[in-house]
Design a protein around this motif. Sequence first.
Motif, PDB file in Angstrom:
ATOM      1  N   ARG A 145      15.493 -51.070  25.927  1.00 22.84           N
ATOM      2  CA  ARG A 145      16.819 -50.706  25.408  1.00 22.84           C
ATOM      3  C   ARG A 145      17.933 -51.252  26.294  1.00 22.84           C
ATOM      4  O   ARG A 145      18.945 -51.758  25.783  1.00 22.84           O
ATOM      5  N   HIS A 146      17.782 -51.163  27.593  1.00 18.68           N
ATOM      6  CA  HIS A 146      18.871 -51.554  28.492  1.00 18.68           C
ATOM      7  C   HIS A 146      18.838 -53.025  28.900  1.00 18.68           C
ATOM      8  O   HIS A 146      19.883 -53.615  29.179  1.00 18.68           O
ATOM      9  N   LEU A 147      17.648 -53.608  28.970  1.00 19.47           N
ATOM     10  CA  LEU A 147      17.525 -54.968  29.495  1.00 19.47           C
ATOM     11  C   LEU A 147      17.182 -55.982  28.409  1.00 19.47           C
ATOM     12  O   LEU A 147      16.929 -57.145  28.711  1.00 19.47           O
ATOM     13  N   ASP A 148      17.172 -55.536  27.159  1.00 16.88           N
ATOM     14  CA  ASP A 148      16.912 -56.415  26.016  1.00 16.88           C
ATOM     15  C   ASP A 148      15.536 -57.076  26.130  1.00 16.88           C
ATOM     16  O   ASP A 148      15.372 -58.258  25.794  1.00 16.88           O
ATOM     17  N   LEU A 149      14.550 -56.306  26.608  1.00 17.83           N
ATOM     18  CA  LEU A 149      13.174 -56.783  26.642  1.00 17.83           C
ATOM     19  C   LEU A 149      12.477 -56.372  25.355  1.00 17.83           C
ATOM     20  O   LEU A 149      13.021 -55.624  24.547  1.00 17.83           O
ATOM     21  N   ARG A 150      11.253 -56.849  25.171  1.00 21.76           N
ATOM     22  CA  ARG A 150      10.527 -56.579  23.934  1.00 21.76           C
ATOM     23  C   ARG A 150       9.083 -56.220  24.252  1.00 21.76           C
ATOM     24  O   ARG A 150       8.288 -57.079  24.632  1.00 21.76           O
ATOM     25  N   HIS A 151       8.754 -54.953  24.104  1.00 19.06           N
ATOM     26  CA  HIS A 151       7.372 -54.502  24.288  1.00 19.06           C
ATOM     27  C   HIS A 151       6.996 -53.543  23.142  1.00 19.06           C
ATOM     28  O   HIS A 151       6.651 -52.387  23.375  1.00 19.06           O
ATOM     29  N   PRO A 152       7.077 -54.000  21.894  1.00 15.50           N
ATOM     30  CA  PRO A 152       6.849 -53.084  20.766  1.00 15.50           C
ATOM     31  C   PRO A 152       5.439 -52.511  20.733  1.00 15.50           C
ATOM     32  O   PRO A 152       5.249 -51.344  20.366  1.00 15.50           O
ATOM     33  N   ARG A 153       4.439 -53.294  21.095  1.00 16.00           N
ATOM     34  CA  ARG A 153       3.070 -52.776  21.066  1.00 16.00           C
ATOM     35  C   ARG A 153       2.884 -51.665  22.094  1.00 16.00           C
ATOM     36  O   ARG A 153       2.217 -50.657  21.814  1.00 16.00           O
ATOM     37  N   ALA A 154       3.454 -51.864  23.266  1.00 16.38           N
ATOM     38  CA  ALA A 154       3.347 -50.826  24.299  1.00 16.38           C
ATOM     39  C   ALA A 154       4.030 -49.552  23.841  1.00 16.38           C
ATOM     40  O   ALA A 154       3.479 -48.444  23.987  1.00 16.38           O
ATOM     41  N   GLN A 155       5.227 -49.686  23.277  1.00 19.10           N
ATOM     42  CA  GLN A 155       5.940 -48.495  22.817  1.00 19.10           C
ATOM     43  C   GLN A 155       5.188 -47.777  21.707  1.00 19.10           C
ATOM     44  O   GLN A 155       5.089 -46.543  21.709  1.00 19.10           O
ATOM     45  N   ARG A 156       4.639 -48.531  20.766  1.00 25.16           N
ATOM     46  CA  ARG A 156       3.883 -47.902  19.678  1.00 25.16           C
ATOM     47  C   ARG A 156       2.639 -47.200  20.210  1.00 25.16           C
ATOM     48  O   ARG A 156       2.326 -46.071  19.809  1.00 25.16           O
ATOM     49  N   ALA A 157       1.935 -47.862  21.117  1.00 28.66           N
ATOM     50  CA  ALA A 157       0.695 -47.282  21.643  1.00 28.66           C
ATOM     51  C   ALA A 157       0.967 -46.003  22.415  1.00 28.66           C
ATOM     52  O   ALA A 157       0.286 -44.983  22.230  1.00 28.66           O
ATOM     53  N   LEU A 158       1.977 -46.025  23.272  1.00 29.02           N
ATOM     54  CA  LEU A 158       2.235 -44.880  24.146  1.00 29.02           C
ATOM     55  C   LEU A 158       2.895 -43.732  23.386  1.00 29.02           C
ATOM     56  O   LEU A 158       2.519 -42.570  23.557  1.00 29.02           O
ATOM     57  N   THR A 159       3.862 -44.040  22.535  1.00 22.57           N
ATOM     58  CA  THR A 159       4.472 -42.978  21.733  1.00 22.57           C
ATOM     59  C   THR A 159       3.458 -42.389  20.767  1.00 22.57           C
ATOM     60  O   THR A 159       3.420 -41.167  20.550  1.00 22.57           O
ATOM     61  N   GLY A 160       2.624 -43.236  20.199  1.00 21.70           N
ATOM     62  CA  GLY A 160       1.595 -42.746  19.285  1.00 21.70           C
ATOM     63  C   GLY A 160       0.645 -41.764  19.949  1.00 21.70           C
ATOM     64  O   GLY A 160       0.237 -40.766  19.328  1.00 21.70           O
ATOM     65  N   LYS A 161       0.316 -42.019  21.202  1.00 26.57           N
ATOM     66  CA  LYS A 161      -0.543 -41.080  21.940  1.00 26.57           C
ATOM     67  C   LYS A 161       0.126 -39.717  22.068  1.00 26.57           C
ATOM     68  O   LYS A 161      -0.530 -38.671  21.967  1.00 26.57           O
ATOM     69  N   MET A 162       1.425 -39.699  22.300  1.00 31.63           N
ATOM     70  CA  MET A 162       2.139 -38.424  22.421  1.00 31.63           C
ATOM     71  C   MET A 162       2.157 -37.673  21.082  1.00 31.63           C
ATOM     72  O   MET A 162       1.973 -36.451  21.038  1.00 31.63           O
ATOM     73  N   LEU A 163       2.361 -38.400  20.006  1.00 31.87           N
ATOM     74  CA  LEU A 163       2.419 -37.758  18.691  1.00 31.87           C
ATOM     75  C   LEU A 163       1.043 -37.249  18.252  1.00 31.87           C
ATOM     76  O   LEU A 163       0.919 -36.146  17.718  1.00 31.87           O
ATOM     77  N   ASP A 164       0.021 -38.046  18.505  1.00 27.67           N
ATOM     78  CA  ASP A 164      -1.320 -37.695  18.026  1.00 27.67           C
ATOM     79  C   ASP A 164      -1.980 -36.587  18.834  1.00 27.67           C
ATOM     80  O   ASP A 164      -2.948 -35.972  18.366  1.00 27.67           O
ATOM     81  N   SER A 165      -1.483 -36.327  20.042  1.00 33.46           N
ATOM     82  CA  SER A 165      -2.134 -35.343  20.915  1.00 33.46           C
ATOM     83  C   SER A 165      -1.584 -33.929  20.732  1.00 33.46           C
ATOM     84  O   SER A 165      -2.043 -32.996  21.392  1.00 33.46           O
ATOM     85  N   TRP A 166      -0.639 -33.748  19.836  1.00 35.99           N
ATOM     86  CA  TRP A 166      -0.015 -32.437  19.588  1.00 35.99           C
ATOM     87  C   TRP A 166      -1.025 -31.519  18.909  1.00 35.99           C
ATOM     88  O   TRP A 166      -1.522 -31.819  17.825  1.00 35.99           O
ATOM     89  N   VAL A 167      -1.375 -30.390  19.545  1.00 39.88           N
ATOM     90  CA  VAL A 167      -2.427 -29.508  19.018  1.00 39.88           C
ATOM     91  C   VAL A 167      -1.970 -28.047  19.024  1.00 39.88           C
ATOM     92  O   VAL A 167      -2.518 -27.218  19.751  1.00 39.88           O
ATOM     93  N   PRO A 168      -0.978 -27.697  18.215  1.00 44.16           N
ATOM     94  CA  PRO A 168      -0.510 -26.305  18.211  1.00 44.16           C
ATOM     95  C   PRO A 168      -1.584 -25.311  17.778  1.00 44.16           C
ATOM     96  O   PRO A 168      -1.546 -24.147  18.176  1.00 44.16           O
ATOM     97  N   HIS A 169      -2.576 -25.763  17.008  1.00 39.77           N
ATOM     98  CA  HIS A 169      -3.638 -24.856  16.565  1.00 39.77           C
ATOM     99  C   HIS A 169      -4.534 -24.401  17.718  1.00 39.77           C
ATOM    100  O   HIS A 169      -5.282 -23.436  17.591  1.00 39.77           O
ATOM    101  N   LEU A 170      -4.445 -25.105  18.863  1.00 45.46           N
ATOM    102  CA  LEU A 170      -5.199 -24.704  20.052  1.00 45.46           C
ATOM    103  C   LEU A 170      -4.317 -24.012  21.090  1.00 45.46           C
ATOM    104  O   LEU A 170      -4.758 -23.758  22.203  1.00 45.46           O
ATOM    105  N   GLY A 171      -3.088 -23.737  20.721  1.00 45.25           N
ATOM    106  CA  GLY A 171      -2.180 -23.074  21.654  1.00 45.25           C
ATOM    107  C   GLY A 171      -1.199 -23.996  22.324  1.00 45.25           C
ATOM    108  O   GLY A 171      -0.333 -23.535  23.063  1.00 45.25           O
ATOM    109  N   GLY A 172      -1.319 -25.327  22.120  1.00 46.11           N
ATOM    110  CA  GLY A 172      -0.419 -26.303  22.730  1.00 46.11           C
ATOM    111  C   GLY A 172       0.645 -26.697  21.748  1.00 46.11           C
ATOM    112  O   GLY A 172       0.591 -26.282  20.608  1.00 46.11           O
ATOM    113  N   GLY A 173       1.541 -27.508  22.175  1.00 43.25           N
ATOM    114  CA  GLY A 173       1.562 -28.401  23.311  1.00 43.25           C
ATOM    115  C   GLY A 173       0.643 -29.596  23.161  1.00 43.25           C
ATOM    116  O   GLY A 173      -0.110 -29.781  22.230  1.00 43.25           O
TER     117      GLY A 173
END
Length: 407
Positions: A127-155
Amino acid sequence: MGNASKSTPVPTSPNDRAAAAAAAVTDRHLHRLLGSPGTRIASVAWPKGPLRSRFGLWHYWWHAHLVDLLVDAAIHRADDDRSYDDATADVVNRLIRSIRIRNLGRWTNNYYDDMAWLGLAIERADRHLDLRHPRAQRALTGKMLDSWVPHLGGGIPWRTMDLFFNAPANGPAAILVARTGHTERAVAMADWIDATLIDPESHLVIDGVKPGGAGGQGGVERVTDIYTYCQGVVLGTELECLRATGDLRHLERIDRLLGAVEQHEAPGGVIRGAGGGDGGLFAGVLARYLALVATDLPDGVPDGDSIRHRAAAVVTASAEAVWANRAQTDDGPLFGADWSQPARVPAGEGSSATFVGGAVHSSAIPERDLSVQLSAWMALEAAAAVDLRLPEHDRNEAPWTPNRDRS
């Protein structure tokens, strides 16, 4: 990044001090990965210890914060012709590339907190340096979204195959999903943290919870350890949610947690230290997100000027202590693990930082650890942001209007 020298005039402005820290830390620690062109990686100790593998030691989340700090440096010291920020962007690109190489060709690992930190750093770099790492952003953000487990008490859990749901993972993950447009999930994470991880007496953020409770009889076991960086990432989470939604419950939480930090985590106005190893980064993370409150709290919020001033005061006092207690070496300033005490200069003696049970334990002399130096540099960059009044976000990115009706 520049050359640290004992003959350089002593910096006086917050930005000049941050520049001196940047030059010293990068000069001492940054080098090519296996000598390969187009790469940069950081030694995790100075002076260096004996190599334990052909690659040498490294720590994934420490390097994420190094990326973040280089982005800070580019923002705070951009020149009119962009020569400084372009040069720094090149170093950042090489460092991000090398993190992936050193991580055996993957962006991800088994620790959700690590991945959240790298995701945040790469998002800011792009965002600040006008670089391009779309695969990294998709992979890492996707891990955060997919790991959400409220049915187990999380988080989200601390790491894969684990049921420990903690602030060090949920805080940076919530900031990352907020900054990548997943506002509803970020708000859900903020609400989970507030309902689950706030100590009812001190109003500080506890470490986390585990399912099962005492004797495995159901419920949850609260892990009540208090760490400074947990306070920082929750301040950052609530601020991102406030900016995105206008819901004043997030402002109320910021005010409450800031008061708890002032009372319990910043004796004499200076953020407390946590030794070396992973703990070396904790104070710097809190300084970063206190500065974010000072620079990015939306205009027009109730008591906004007071909240900004209080957050800035802790950042400024902490950075002054960092600088006042530095040790001066032939390789530039060296900073202490406890900012209220004079720094000790390591000479390579004693044990080095070791990885035990999912965490990095301190070197015998904490100042030897890259984490300690990054944390102090982070406090100095935070003070520069406050002094320069440089926000993280463009004021026009997410127009804010108060919403008092949301539950």
